[in-house]
Design a protein around this motif. Structure first.
Motif, mmCIF file in Angstrom:
data_model
loop_
_atom_site.group_PDB
_atom_site.id
_atom_site.type_symbol
_atom_site.label_atom_id
_atom_site.label_comp_id
_atom_site.label_asym_id
_atom_site.label_seq_id
_atom_site.Cartn_x
_atom_site.Cartn_y
_atom_site.Cartn_z
ATOM 1 N N GLY A 46 0.799 -1.224 0.000
ATOM 2 C CA GLY A 46 0.000 0.000 0.000
ATOM 3 C C GLY A 46 0.825 1.263 0.000
ATOM 4 N N ASP A 47 2.136 1.109 0.015
ATOM 5 C CA ASP A 47 3.077 2.226 -0.015
ATOM 6 C C ASP A 47 3.066 2.969 1.322
ATOM 7 O OD1 ASP A 47 5.129 3.646 -1.079
ATOM 8 O OD2 ASP A 47 4.013 4.491 -2.738
ATOM 9 N N TYR A 48 4.046 3.857 1.474
ATOM 10 C CA TYR A 48 4.284 4.524 2.758
ATOM 11 C C TYR A 48 4.288 6.027 2.584
ATOM 12 C CZ TYR A 48 6.683 5.514 7.226
ATOM 13 O OH TYR A 48 7.030 5.966 8.484
ATOM 14 N N ASP A 49 3.317 6.692 3.206
ATOM 15 C CA ASP A 49 3.279 8.149 3.197
ATOM 16 C C ASP A 49 2.945 8.604 4.613
ATOM 17 O OD1 ASP A 49 2.986 10.853 2.810
ATOM 18 O OD2 ASP A 49 1.851 10.657 0.944
ATOM 19 N N HIS A 50 3.980 8.632 5.429
ATOM 20 C CA HIS A 50 3.787 8.977 6.843
ATOM 21 C C HIS A 50 3.350 10.428 7.013
ATOM 22 C CE1 HIS A 50 4.219 8.427 11.118
ATOM 23 N NE2 HIS A 50 5.047 9.451 11.214
ATOM 24 N N GLU A 51 3.844 11.311 6.152
ATOM 25 C CA GLU A 51 3.471 12.723 6.260
ATOM 26 C C GLU A 51 1.971 12.908 6.017
ATOM 27 O OE1 GLU A 51 5.369 15.193 7.393
ATOM 28 O OE2 GLU A 51 6.871 13.624 7.736
ATOM 29 N N ALA A 52 1.421 12.194 5.056
ATOM 30 C CA ALA A 52 -0.020 12.281 4.792
ATOM 31 C C ALA A 52 -0.807 11.762 5.989
ATOM 32 C CB ALA A 52 -0.377 11.495 3.535
ATOM 33 N N TRP A 53 -0.317 10.683 6.602
ATOM 34 C CA TRP A 53 -0.992 10.137 7.777
ATOM 35 C C TRP A 53 -0.972 11.147 8.925
ATOM 36 C CZ3 TRP A 53 0.659 8.942 12.770
ATOM 37 C CH2 TRP A 53 -0.249 8.210 13.541
ATOM 38 N N LEU A 54 0.159 11.818 9.132
ATOM 39 C CA LEU A 54 0.251 12.829 10.187
ATOM 40 C C LEU A 54 -0.782 13.935 9.976
ATOM 41 C CD1 LEU A 54 4.124 13.205 10.650
ATOM 42 C CD2 LEU A 54 2.500 12.232 12.295
ATOM 43 N N GLU A 55 -0.997 14.307 8.717
ATOM 44 C CA GLU A 55 -2.019 15.318 8.427
ATOM 45 C C GLU A 55 -3.404 14.820 8.802
ATOM 46 O OE1 GLU A 55 -2.106 18.513 7.376
ATOM 47 O OE2 GLU A 55 0.059 18.487 7.755
ATOM 48 N N GLN A 56 -3.638 13.528 8.569
ATOM 49 C CA GLN A 56 -4.961 12.968 8.819
ATOM 50 C C GLN A 56 -5.271 12.791 10.304
ATOM 51 O OE1 GLN A 56 -4.019 9.821 6.081
ATOM 52 N NE2 GLN A 56 -5.674 10.402 4.700
ATOM 53 N N VAL A 57 -4.250 12.786 11.145
ATOM 54 C CA VAL A 57 -4.487 12.677 12.598
ATOM 55 C C VAL A 57 -4.101 13.971 13.318
ATOM 56 C CG1 VAL A 57 -4.195 10.167 12.593
ATOM 57 C CG2 VAL A 57 -2.215 11.630 13.082
ATOM 58 N N ARG A 58 -3.879 15.038 12.547
ATOM 59 C CA ARG A 58 -3.470 16.304 13.158
ATOM 60 C C ARG A 58 -4.512 16.770 14.181
ATOM 61 N NH1 ARG A 58 0.504 19.238 12.107
ATOM 62 N NH2 ARG A 58 0.879 18.304 10.057
ATOM 63 N N GLY A 59 -4.015 17.236 15.330
ATOM 64 C CA GLY A 59 -4.896 17.679 16.410
ATOM 65 C C GLY A 59 -5.198 16.583 17.414
#
Length: 200
Positions: free
Chosen positions: A76-89
């Motif tokens: 599924g590939d790795y995009d940790h920065e995108a995940w961080l955006e999705q859990v921001r806050g």
């Protein structure tokens, strides 16, 4: 619905996209599925895992396990920065709090979309095998993904049917890497703090 030793199989289910969090958690589930005429395709999508070295170890173990059984494995590939955006806050939420629910939403929605793309009518997740995770949160995220994407979620409690004991046996048989925290950056930091406090 067919019941097999506490595992409830939806009627007509013969293939499933199985979101895998790691090889140890997948092993007994995959073995059970293959033993009951269900063909899993492994989908490894875990952008929450931190650091990258940890992610790569877990990913490679998952692929090694799938290859040993001759089953399809999808990165599924790795995009940790995108995940961080999705859990921001939600960074300071406790384990089993709203950050975990959001993390499950991200991963299971991606799984449902991948199942749709592959033409597979069902998806499931090995997250539901961990005693450290909330089954209620996992099922909520899975059902939300089902509703938004239109692919059926198999809400199975994979701790049943002796699978937890079998997981531990297979962990030793395959000599799997056995991680010591859930994988996410915030869980990792908490584990470091706990270790430091224990050393005092």
């Amino acid at each position: 619905m067919k019941k097999k030793n506490d595992i409830i199989i939806p009627e007509g289910l013969h293939e499933v996209l199985l979101h895998a969090c790691c090889a140890p958690c997948s092993s007994a589930i995959v073995e059970w599925m293959l033993g009951h005429d269900i063909r899993p395709t492994i989908f490894y999508f875990n952008p929450n895992i931190f650091p990258r070295e940890e992610y790569d170890i877990r990913k490679n173990e998952s692929k090694r396990h799938a290859d040993s059984l001759g089953i399809r494995w999808i990165d599924g590939d790795y995009d940790h920065e995108a995940w961080l955006e999705q859990v921001r806050g939600l960074e300071h939420e406790p384990e089993r709090g709203s950050r975990c629910l959001q993390c499950f939403r991200v991963r299971l929605t991606a799984t449902a979309l991948q199942a749709q793309q592959l033409g597979l009518p069902y998806f499931a997740t090995t997250l539901a095998s961990s005693r450290w995770k909330s089954l209620e949160q996992i099922n909520q995220a899975g059902m939300e993904a089902e509703k938004s994407v239109g692919v059926y979620f198999w809400p199975q409690n994979w701790r049943k049917g002796g699978l937890q004991d079998r997981r531990n046996q297979l962990l030793r048989a395959y000599n799997f890497y056995n991680q010591q925290y859930c994988g996410c950056e915030f869980s990792f930091r908490s584990s470091l703090c706990s270790s430091a406090e224990g050393d005092v």
